[in-house]
Design a protein around this motif. Structure first.
Motif, PDB file in Angstrom:
ATOM      1  N   ALA A 126       0.829  -1.208   0.000  1.00 37.87           N
ATOM      2  CA  ALA A 126       0.000   0.000   0.000  1.00 37.87           C
ATOM      3  C   ALA A 126       0.859   1.252   0.000  1.00 37.87           C
ATOM      4  O   ALA A 126       0.507   2.260  -0.606  1.00 37.87           O
ATOM      5  N   SER A 127       2.010   1.191   0.675  1.00 36.55           N
ATOM      6  CA  SER A 127       2.877   2.373   0.762  1.00 36.55           C
ATOM      7  C   SER A 127       3.468   2.745  -0.597  1.00 36.55           C
ATOM      8  O   SER A 127       3.904   3.877  -0.794  1.00 36.55           O
ATOM      9  N   ASP A 128       3.484   1.795  -1.544  1.00 40.77           N
ATOM     10  CA  ASP A 128       4.023   2.065  -2.878  1.00 40.77           C
ATOM     11  C   ASP A 128       2.953   2.463  -3.879  1.00 40.77           C
ATOM     12  O   ASP A 128       3.271   2.822  -5.017  1.00 40.77           O
ATOM     13  N   LEU A 129       1.686   2.395  -3.494  1.00 41.78           N
ATOM     14  CA  LEU A 129       0.583   2.725  -4.395  1.00 41.78           C
ATOM     15  C   LEU A 129      -0.022   4.076  -4.053  1.00 41.78           C
ATOM     16  O   LEU A 129      -0.219   4.401  -2.887  1.00 41.78           O
ATOM     17  N   LYS A 130      -0.287   4.865  -5.066  1.00 42.00           N
ATOM     18  CA  LYS A 130      -1.017   6.120  -4.913  1.00 42.00           C
ATOM     19  C   LYS A 130      -2.071   6.167  -6.016  1.00 42.00           C
ATOM     20  O   LYS A 130      -1.973   5.475  -7.031  1.00 42.00           O
ATOM     21  N   ILE A 131      -3.076   7.006  -5.812  1.00 42.10           N
ATOM     22  CA  ILE A 131      -4.113   7.204  -6.823  1.00 42.10           C
ATOM     23  C   ILE A 131      -4.039   8.635  -7.319  1.00 42.10           C
ATOM     24  O   ILE A 131      -3.890   9.572  -6.537  1.00 42.10           O
ATOM     25  N   ILE A 132      -4.127   8.792  -8.630  1.00 46.13           N
ATOM     26  CA  ILE A 132      -4.145  10.111  -9.261  1.00 46.13           C
ATOM     27  C   ILE A 132      -5.360  10.173 -10.178  1.00 46.13           C
ATOM     28  O   ILE A 132      -5.698   9.192 -10.837  1.00 46.13           O
ATOM     29  N   ASN A 133      -6.020  11.320 -10.204  1.00 48.91           N
ATOM     30  CA  ASN A 133      -7.152  11.505 -11.112  1.00 48.91           C
ATOM     31  C   ASN A 133      -6.711  12.230 -12.378  1.00 48.91           C
ATOM     32  O   ASN A 133      -6.043  13.252 -12.324  1.00 48.91           O
ATOM     33  N   ILE A 134      -7.101  11.673 -13.511  1.00 45.73           N
ATOM     34  CA  ILE A 134      -6.711  12.205 -14.808  1.00 45.73           C
ATOM     35  C   ILE A 134      -7.573  13.421 -15.166  1.00 45.73           C
ATOM     36  O   ILE A 134      -8.779  13.421 -14.964  1.00 45.73           O
ATOM     37  N   ALA A 135      -6.939  14.451 -15.724  1.00 46.08           N
ATOM     38  CA  ALA A 135      -7.661  15.670 -16.120  1.00 46.08           C
ATOM     39  C   ALA A 135      -7.404  16.013 -17.574  1.00 46.08           C
ATOM     40  O   ALA A 135      -7.489  17.158 -17.977  1.00 46.08           O
ATOM     41  N   SER A 136      -7.087  15.007 -18.382  1.00 43.66           N
ATOM     42  CA  SER A 136      -6.769  15.232 -19.788  1.00 43.66           C
ATOM     43  C   SER A 136      -7.353  14.091 -20.609  1.00 43.66           C
ATOM     44  O   SER A 136      -7.531  12.976 -20.108  1.00 43.66           O
ATOM     45  N   ASP A 137      -7.635  14.354 -21.888  1.00 49.51           N
ATOM     46  CA  ASP A 137      -8.138  13.300 -22.773  1.00 49.51           C
ATOM     47  C   ASP A 137      -7.035  12.725 -23.650  1.00 49.51           C
ATOM     48  O   ASP A 137      -7.300  11.992 -24.597  1.00 49.51           O
ATOM     49  N   SER A 138      -5.780  13.029 -23.322  1.00 47.07           N
ATOM     50  CA  SER A 138      -4.681  12.622 -24.201  1.00 47.07           C
ATOM     51  C   SER A 138      -4.457  11.109 -24.220  1.00 47.07           C
ATOM     52  O   SER A 138      -3.845  10.587 -25.147  1.00 47.07           O
ATOM     53  N   MET A 139      -4.948  10.391 -23.197  1.00 51.08           N
ATOM     54  CA  MET A 139      -4.808   8.934 -23.165  1.00 51.08           C
ATOM     55  C   MET A 139      -6.151   8.249 -23.388  1.00 51.08           C
ATOM     56  O   MET A 139      -6.330   7.087 -23.023  1.00 51.08           O
ATOM     57  N   GLN A 140      -7.103   8.983 -23.976  1.00 48.68           N
ATOM     58  CA  GLN A 140      -8.426   8.434 -24.233  1.00 48.68           C
ATOM     59  C   GLN A 140      -8.317   7.180 -25.083  1.00 48.68           C
ATOM     60  O   GLN A 140      -7.583   7.126 -26.053  1.00 48.68           O
ATOM     61  N   GLY A 141      -9.060   6.165 -24.683  1.00 41.57           N
ATOM     62  CA  GLY A 141      -8.935   4.851 -25.300  1.00 41.57           C
ATOM     63  C   GLY A 141      -8.310   3.873 -24.332  1.00 41.57           C
ATOM     64  O   GLY A 141      -8.650   2.684 -24.304  1.00 41.57           O
ATOM     65  N   THR A 142      -7.411   4.388 -23.494  1.00 43.90           N
ATOM     66  CA  THR A 142      -6.839   3.602 -22.395  1.00 43.90           C
ATOM     67  C   THR A 142      -7.517   3.994 -21.093  1.00 43.90           C
ATOM     68  O   THR A 142      -7.966   3.142 -20.341  1.00 43.90           O
ATOM     69  N   PHE A 143      -7.558   5.301 -20.813  1.00 43.70           N
ATOM     70  CA  PHE A 143      -8.407   5.835 -19.749  1.00 43.70           C
ATOM     71  C   PHE A 143      -8.833   7.234 -20.126  1.00 43.70           C
ATOM     72  O   PHE A 143      -8.218   7.885 -20.962  1.00 43.70           O
ATOM     73  N   ASP A 144      -9.940   7.686 -19.516  1.00 42.53           N
ATOM     74  CA  ASP A 144     -10.560   8.956 -19.879  1.00 42.53           C
ATOM     75  C   ASP A 144     -10.331  10.011 -18.808  1.00 42.53           C
ATOM     76  O   ASP A 144      -9.956   9.704 -17.665  1.00 42.53           O
ATOM     77  N   SER A 145     -10.591  11.249 -19.165  1.00 40.37           N
ATOM     78  CA  SER A 145     -10.530  12.340 -18.203  1.00 40.37           C
ATOM     79  C   SER A 145     -11.498  12.060 -17.065  1.00 40.37           C
ATOM     80  O   SER A 145     -12.659  11.717 -17.289  1.00 40.37           O
ATOM     81  N   GLY A 146     -11.027  12.176 -15.825  1.00 41.62           N
ATOM     82  CA  GLY A 146     -11.834  11.867 -14.648  1.00 41.62           C
ATOM     83  C   GLY A 146     -11.576  10.498 -14.068  1.00 41.62           C
ATOM     84  O   GLY A 146     -11.937  10.221 -12.923  1.00 41.62           O
ATOM     85  N   ASP A 147     -10.929   9.609 -14.848  1.00 44.80           N
ATOM     86  CA  ASP A 147     -10.617   8.272 -14.345  1.00 44.80           C
ATOM     87  C   ASP A 147      -9.526   8.346 -13.275  1.00 44.80           C
ATOM     88  O   ASP A 147      -8.727   9.282 -13.236  1.00 44.80           O
TER      89      ASP A 147
END
Length: 224
Positions: A126-147
């Motif tokens: 757990a100490s090595d994992l963090k969560i970040i929220n995406i605010a761009s559509d540049s990786m759309q298709g893999t993940f979307d803005s807000g993911d």
């Protein structure tokens, strides 16, 4: 009754003698906005939640899957009863602001049942994992803005082709990196964005912060 993040904020306001008016003045917003946020009538942006917590000196809030919340829990490893992952405040981590950024700022913890975490995250601590929220559509298709993306903070250098969180110059990116000969190719999975490369004489401008391991969709779809 569920203890929500709004209840935690209201309790801290009472302890500090803070009113909606005084909090609104410190945040440079209207008292009406504070009232809407705390009543649940309107959802504030994540940077507003961050500002409220910092103003009231609330370190972290855990948001559980049922909507309940608790305050100031330290992330635990697999050998504890629960598995907590911190949602990253990217600005606090980096110590600077960026001209452009592919991530949003959020501060809270997400709690997983231990057995569930072992299945999802295997042997990653757990100490090595963090969560970040995406605010761009540049990786759309893999993940979307807000993911939400789950990143391994122990991976601070290029260790093979994959998706990384990195800074280059004054910009913060979440992109796919691929090594071709003596260059790193920066790839956006959304094909409307062009590829670009980082050459050997530019590599001193590159700082890799973490590697993306998993993502979770935040997209709501109406079905009827």
């Amino acid at each position: 009754m569920l203890n929500t993040w709004q209840n935690i904020v209201k309790n801290k306001m009472r302890m500090l003698g803070e009113t909606q008016e005084s909090l609104a003045e410190k945040l440079n917003v209207t008292q009406g906005s504070i009232a809407h946020w705390l009543s649940g009538g309107r959802k504030p942006d994540t940077d507003i939640i961050s500002s409220i917590m910092k103003t009231l000196e609330i370190n972290k809030i855990i948001i559980n899957s049922d909507g309940s919340a608790s305050e100031n829990i330290t992330p635990n490893e697999f050998n504890n009863d629960n598995f907590y992952i911190e949602v990253l405040d990217i600005t606090s981590y980096s110590g600077k602001g960026y001209i452009d950024s592919d991530v949003m700022q959020v501060i809270k913890l997400v709690k997983y049942d231990l057995d569930q975490a072992k299945i999802i995250f295997k042997r990653i601590n757990a100490s090595d994992l963090k969560i970040i929220n995406i605010a761009s559509d540049s990786m759309q298709g893999t993940f979307d803005s807000g993911d939400a993306i789950y990143v391994d903070v122990s991976k601070k250098e290029f260790i093979g082709d994959g998706i990384y969180v990195f800074t280059f110059g004054q910009c913060l990116y979440v992109k796919r990196l691929q090594k071709i000969k003596n260059k790193l190719i920066v790839i956006s999975d959304n094909k409307k964005y062009k590829e670009w490369d980082i050459s050997e004489d530019e590599v001193d401008q590159l700082n890799i912060h973490r590697k993306v391991m998993l993502s979770q969709s935040m997209l709501l779809r109406k079905h009827g």
